[in-house]
Design a protein around this motif. Structure first.
Motif, short mmCIF file in Angstrom:
data_model
loop_
_atom_site.label_atom_id
_atom_site.label_comp_id
_atom_site.label_asym_id
_atom_site.label_seq_id
_atom_site.Cartn_x
_atom_site.Cartn_y
_atom_site.Cartn_z
N ARG A 170 33.32 25.11 50.19
CA ARG A 170 32.89 26.44 49.80
C ARG A 170 33.78 27.49 50.46
O ARG A 170 34.06 27.42 51.66
CB ARG A 170 31.44 26.66 50.21
CG ARG A 170 30.90 28.05 49.90
CD ARG A 170 29.53 28.23 50.53
NE ARG A 170 28.58 27.31 49.93
CZ ARG A 170 27.81 27.61 48.89
NH1 ARG A 170 27.91 28.79 48.33
NH2 ARG A 170 26.96 26.73 48.40
N GLN A 171 34.21 28.48 49.69
CA GLN A 171 34.99 29.60 50.20
C GLN A 171 34.16 30.87 50.10
O GLN A 171 33.44 31.08 49.12
CB GLN A 171 36.29 29.76 49.40
CG GLN A 171 37.25 28.58 49.52
CD GLN A 171 38.48 28.79 48.66
OE1 GLN A 171 38.45 28.57 47.45
NE2 GLN A 171 39.56 29.22 49.28
N GLN A 172 34.28 31.73 51.10
CA GLN A 172 33.49 32.95 51.13
C GLN A 172 34.36 34.16 51.39
O GLN A 172 35.36 34.08 52.12
CB GLN A 172 32.40 32.86 52.20
CG GLN A 172 31.38 31.75 51.94
CD GLN A 172 30.32 31.66 53.01
OE1 GLN A 172 30.58 31.97 54.17
NE2 GLN A 172 29.12 31.25 52.63
N GLN A 173 33.98 35.28 50.77
CA GLN A 173 34.67 36.55 51.00
C GLN A 173 33.63 37.68 51.07
O GLN A 173 32.58 37.60 50.43
CB GLN A 173 35.69 36.84 49.89
CG GLN A 173 36.88 35.90 49.88
CD GLN A 173 38.03 36.46 49.07
OE1 GLN A 173 38.38 37.63 49.19
NE2 GLN A 173 38.63 35.61 48.23
N ILE A 174 33.97 38.70 51.83
CA ILE A 174 33.10 39.86 51.96
C ILE A 174 33.34 40.80 50.77
O ILE A 174 34.48 41.06 50.38
CB ILE A 174 33.36 40.61 53.28
CG1 ILE A 174 33.08 39.69 54.47
CG2 ILE A 174 32.50 41.87 53.36
CD1 ILE A 174 31.65 39.22 54.55
N ILE A 175 32.25 41.30 50.20
CA ILE A 175 32.34 42.28 49.11
C ILE A 175 32.54 43.66 49.72
O ILE A 175 31.67 44.17 50.44
CB ILE A 175 31.06 42.26 48.25
CG1 ILE A 175 30.87 40.87 47.62
CG2 ILE A 175 31.13 43.33 47.16
CD1 ILE A 175 29.53 40.70 46.92
N SER A 176 33.68 44.27 49.43
CA SER A 176 33.97 45.59 49.99
C SER A 176 33.71 46.71 48.99
O SER A 176 33.50 47.86 49.38
CB SER A 176 35.43 45.66 50.45
OG SER A 176 36.32 45.35 49.38
N LYS A 177 33.72 46.37 47.69
CA LYS A 177 33.46 47.37 46.65
C LYS A 177 32.52 46.77 45.61
O LYS A 177 32.63 45.60 45.26
CB LYS A 177 34.76 47.81 45.96
CG LYS A 177 35.72 48.58 46.86
CD LYS A 177 36.95 49.01 46.08
CE LYS A 177 37.92 49.77 46.97
NZ LYS A 177 39.14 50.19 46.23
N LYS A 178 31.60 47.60 45.14
CA LYS A 178 30.63 47.15 44.15
C LYS A 178 30.31 48.32 43.22
O LYS A 178 30.04 49.43 43.68
CB LYS A 178 29.36 46.67 44.85
CG LYS A 178 28.23 46.25 43.93
CD LYS A 178 27.04 45.77 44.77
CE LYS A 178 25.84 45.44 43.92
NZ LYS A 178 24.69 45.00 44.74
N ARG A 179 30.36 48.06 41.91
CA ARG A 179 30.05 49.11 40.94
C ARG A 179 29.14 48.53 39.86
O ARG A 179 29.47 47.54 39.22
CB ARG A 179 31.32 49.66 40.30
CG ARG A 179 31.06 50.85 39.36
CD ARG A 179 32.35 51.46 38.84
NE ARG A 179 33.01 50.63 37.84
CZ ARG A 179 34.10 49.93 38.03
NH1 ARG A 179 34.67 49.93 39.24
NH2 ARG A 179 34.64 49.22 37.07
N ILE A 180 27.97 49.15 39.70
CA ILE A 180 27.00 48.72 38.70
C ILE A 180 26.80 49.84 37.70
O ILE A 180 26.43 50.95 38.08
CB ILE A 180 25.64 48.37 39.36
CG1 ILE A 180 25.83 47.36 40.49
CG2 ILE A 180 24.67 47.85 38.31
CD1 ILE A 180 26.37 46.03 40.07
N GLN A 181 27.07 49.58 36.44
CA GLN A 181 26.85 50.56 35.39
C GLN A 181 26.38 49.84 34.14
O GLN A 181 26.32 48.61 34.11
CB GLN A 181 28.13 51.36 35.11
CG GLN A 181 29.30 50.53 34.62
CD GLN A 181 30.60 51.30 34.56
OE1 GLN A 181 31.10 51.75 35.59
NE2 GLN A 181 31.13 51.48 33.36
N SER A 182 26.01 50.60 33.13
CA SER A 182 25.46 50.00 31.92
C SER A 182 26.44 49.01 31.30
O SER A 182 27.55 49.37 30.91
CB SER A 182 25.11 51.09 30.91
OG SER A 182 24.54 50.52 29.75
N GLY A 183 26.02 47.74 31.24
CA GLY A 183 26.82 46.72 30.59
C GLY A 183 27.98 46.18 31.40
O GLY A 183 28.75 45.36 30.90
#
Length: 342
Positions: A170-183
């Protein structure tokens, strides 16, 4: 529609990840703002939620029985989704496992749906599978994407993305950016990027339909496949029994008990200190906003009667000052109705 025609079905990869990952947490499902709040048949705003359970599709039955429940809700499926469902539906009303995003409304007075406990308006299919017959026995999963050639699964948990591939650690990375929008949902780290697009995604090898298409870039390698949002119902914190007593002239006159169940069914019981027989109502509940919950009763003493209360959370109490019955709104008096969580 994206078709994945490979030797190893996506369901097998998802099962592999489930066996290797830790317990699922009740993190928010990333339902985008445009999808989360809907107007029910009465024009009231309610929030869409994730419902998972055993699904039966056929000419006279479009229904879901929520996991761990005996209730059955009629499914109202958008026309754009029906053909894709027909393509994976097996004959003979054979149950399938499904996850849907939507909201509840009272069942109609007549027609095939009339005998069901409520009607669930589907806004989006998250997952439906003819092979995951034991889906309800599994822990609700996180948001994940998966594909083949080569086989891969990536799971989103908090601020971390985990990639699992056959014969690889298993490889893991930290999420530094996240964008949630319609669709669209976008996750990015130092050496990865994951984009989920709301779109039917079909793995014909496993008779499964998924609600999202996925594109993943991980340390210079590109992958394409399907995805599902996390299947946790984040509105379950409302579940419980709430009770309050009304007084007339300092004397107890009526005790009201409202029970909100994990399957989104609800009951109201009225007990009278005078010794008169108790009365019962049945219906459903759903979150209207972060601090309000809609409670709809559809039957009074077993007979159809539609009533609605919109409760506001105040500490450990639900409070409301009015009730709508058969379209008419009535005041509940100066003190309103206050129910304490038991």
């Amino acid at each position: 529609m994206t078709h994945l025609r490979q030797a190893l079905p996506a369901i097998a990869l998802m099962t592999l990840l489930t066996g290797c990952s830790g317990p699922s947490t009740s993190e928010p499902v990333d339902i985008t703002p445009a999808d989360s709040q809907q107007a029910d048949a009465s024009g009231n705003k309610v929030q869409a939620f994730m419902l998972r359970g055993s699904v039966v599709l056929g000419h006279e039955s479009y229904s879901i029985q929520p996991c761990g429940s005996t209730k059955q809700y009629w499914l109202t499926i958008p026309p754009t989704e029906r053909q894709a469902l027909a393509d994976i539906t097996r004959p003979g009303y054979e149950p399938m496992y499904g996850e849907f995003i939507g909201y509840l409304e009272p069942a109609p007075a007549d027609g095939f749906a009339a005998d069901y406990d409520a009607r669930f308006q589907v806004k989006q299919i998250n997952l439906i599978s003819a092979e995951m017959t034991q889906g309800c026995a599994q822990t609700p999963h996180q948001t994940r994407a998966f594909g083949h050639e080569p086989g891969w699964v990536v799971e989103i948990s908090g601020n971390q993305a985990s990639l699992l591939r056959p014969d690889n650690q298993r490889q893991q990375q930290i999420i530094s950016k996240k964008r949630i929008q319609s669709g669209l949902q976008h996750y990015q780290g130092d050496a990865f990027q994951l984009d989920l697009t709301k779109q039917q995604c079909n793995d014909t090898m496993s008779d499964s339909l998924f609600g999202w298409h996925a594109e993943l870039s991980w340390e210079g390698n590109s992958y394409r496949g399907c995805a599902t949002l996390g299947s946790v119902d984040i509105t379950r914190h409302w579940v419980g029994r709430y009770q309050g007593t009304s007084y007339i002239g300092g004397n107890p006159a009526l005790t009201t008990t409202v029970t909100l169940n994990p399957d989104h069914s609800a009951t109201t019981r009225y007990d009278y200190p005078s010794g008169d027989p108790s009365t019962h109502e049945t219906g459903f509940w759903q979150q209207a906003s972060d601090n309000t919950v809609q409670v709809v009763m559809t039957k009074h003493q077993g007979r159809r009667l539609i009533s609605q209360r919109l409760f506001t959370l105040d500490g450990d109490r639900l409070t409301t000052r009015e009730e709508t019955v058969s379209g008419q709104t009535y005041s509940l008096g100066n003190d309103g109705l206050s129910l304490k969580k038991q």
